[in-house]
Write a protein that holds these residues in place. Structure first.
Motif, short mmCIF file in Angstrom:
data_model
loop_
_atom_site.label_atom_id
_atom_site.label_comp_id
_atom_site.label_asym_id
_atom_site.label_seq_id
_atom_site.Cartn_x
_atom_site.Cartn_y
_atom_site.Cartn_z
N UNK A 139 -58.40 23.07 58.80
CA UNK A 139 -56.72 22.72 59.91
C UNK A 139 -58.15 23.53 61.39
N UNK A 140 -59.24 23.88 61.45
CA UNK A 140 -60.05 24.18 62.50
C UNK A 140 -60.72 22.55 62.60
N UNK A 141 -60.78 21.55 61.60
CA UNK A 141 -61.39 20.42 62.23
C UNK A 141 -60.20 19.01 62.09
N UNK A 142 -59.03 19.62 62.30
CA UNK A 142 -58.26 18.59 61.64
C UNK A 142 -58.01 17.06 63.47
N UNK A 143 -59.09 17.52 64.30
CA UNK A 143 -58.98 16.08 65.30
C UNK A 143 -60.27 15.75 65.42
N UNK A 144 -61.29 16.47 64.46
CA UNK A 144 -62.55 15.65 64.25
C UNK A 144 -62.70 14.81 62.89
N UNK A 145 -61.87 14.88 61.61
CA UNK A 145 -61.74 14.50 60.50
C UNK A 145 -60.32 13.84 60.18
N UNK A 146 -60.07 12.62 59.55
CA UNK A 146 -59.05 12.25 58.66
C UNK A 146 -58.34 13.17 57.62
N UNK A 150 -53.15 16.34 55.67
CA UNK A 150 -52.58 17.27 57.20
C UNK A 150 -51.50 16.91 58.31
N UNK A 151 -51.81 15.54 58.61
CA UNK A 151 -51.55 14.43 59.45
C UNK A 151 -49.75 14.33 59.20
N UNK A 152 -49.35 14.75 58.13
CA UNK A 152 -48.36 14.39 57.70
C UNK A 152 -47.11 15.32 57.81
N UNK A 153 -47.94 16.48 58.51
CA UNK A 153 -47.47 17.70 58.65
C UNK A 153 -47.64 17.91 60.06
N UNK A 154 -46.29 18.99 60.48
CA UNK A 154 -45.68 19.43 61.92
C UNK A 154 -46.93 20.06 62.33
N UNK A 155 -47.56 20.31 63.52
CA UNK A 155 -47.79 21.00 64.34
C UNK A 155 -47.86 22.65 64.27
N UNK A 156 -46.08 22.58 63.92
CA UNK A 156 -45.64 24.08 63.90
C UNK A 156 -45.79 24.24 62.67
#
Length: 235
Positions: A139-146, A150-156
């Motif tokens: 979760x803490x590195x979700x912007x750096x790695x594919x 995680x991408x299939x879940x909403x930010x909420x």
């Protein structure tokens, strides 16, 4: 030197007493082993677990490693190898326990449970905690790695999971309430902390191997313990 003659009835009495005494000592030692190694305490003071027969203990240090020390499960550079190490390490299948054991967990046998045949799907809690730890890292590195799932879940949804994991780990840490102490030391003229703490730990690998060996192979945990799928031949 003359031999001492011992009448046969007395000799039989001595031998019988010796055998009975030796047997009593052996039984006493065997009865004390679970107390001395701590397994008797597990059965008395902790909730029932299907893995309790494989629980054992060892003494070890929590090493005073420097921060950002890389190992098999933590690297400064994110990589597919790191994620594969976690995937290989964590169980991919839940276990199953008899429905009658639910009462030993202070749960109602009338509740609705996910089942495998006439057994209830479950998972040793240590792996829930480890899944949480790994998820917080992702979760803490979700912007750096594919991380595709995680991408299939909403930010909420992701934020809700992260909060749930933090709370779960907080409860676990406070439940065990480790009373061990860190020692303050002088290091090059400044006050530092010695993190080399001595602990009596359960043998984790024994529990992991038991969980892997007893996994329900027709049921898959796809992203930790949140999502579960079933094979086509599942009943």
């Amino acid at each position: 030197m003359p031999l001492i003659y011992i009448p046969r009835p007395i000799l039989f009495h001595y031998l019988s007493s010796f055998v009975l005494c030796s047997g009593a000592i052996c039984l006493l030692v065997l009865s004390l082993v679970p107390v001395l190694d701590g397994t008797a305490c597990d059965n008395i003071f902790y909730s029932w677990s299907p893995a309790r027969d494989v629980i054992s203990y060892h003494w070890t240090f929590f090493n005073n490693t420097p921060f950002f020390t890389e190992d098999a499960f933590f690297k400064l550079e994110l990589s597919a190898d790191l994620e594969q190490a976690w995937a290989d390490f964590l169980p991919q299948h839940p276990i199953a326990i008899p429905r009658g054991r639910v009462k030993d967990l202070s749960q109602s046998v009338d509740s609705e449970f996910a089942q495998s045949g006439d057994h209830i799907l479950a998972l040793p809690e240590v792996f829930v905690q480890l899944h949480c730890l790994h998820f917080l890292w992702q979760f803490s590195h979700r912007q750096e790695y594919n991380y595709s799932y995680l991408a299939s879940s909403s930010p909420e949804q992701l934020a809700e999971r992260a909060n749930q994991c933090v709370e779960r780990l907080r409860q676990t840490i406070m439940c065990w309430a480790d009373p061990g102490v860190y020692i303050k030391q002088r290091i090059n003229g400044t006050i530092g902390v010695d993190l080399d703490t001595y602990h009596r730990c359960r043998n984790f690998e024994d529990i992991r191997q038991w969980t892997l060996a007893n996994g329900v192979e027709t049921v898959y945990m796809q992203d930790g313990w949140w999502n579960v799928s079933f094979s086509p031949d599942y009943e």
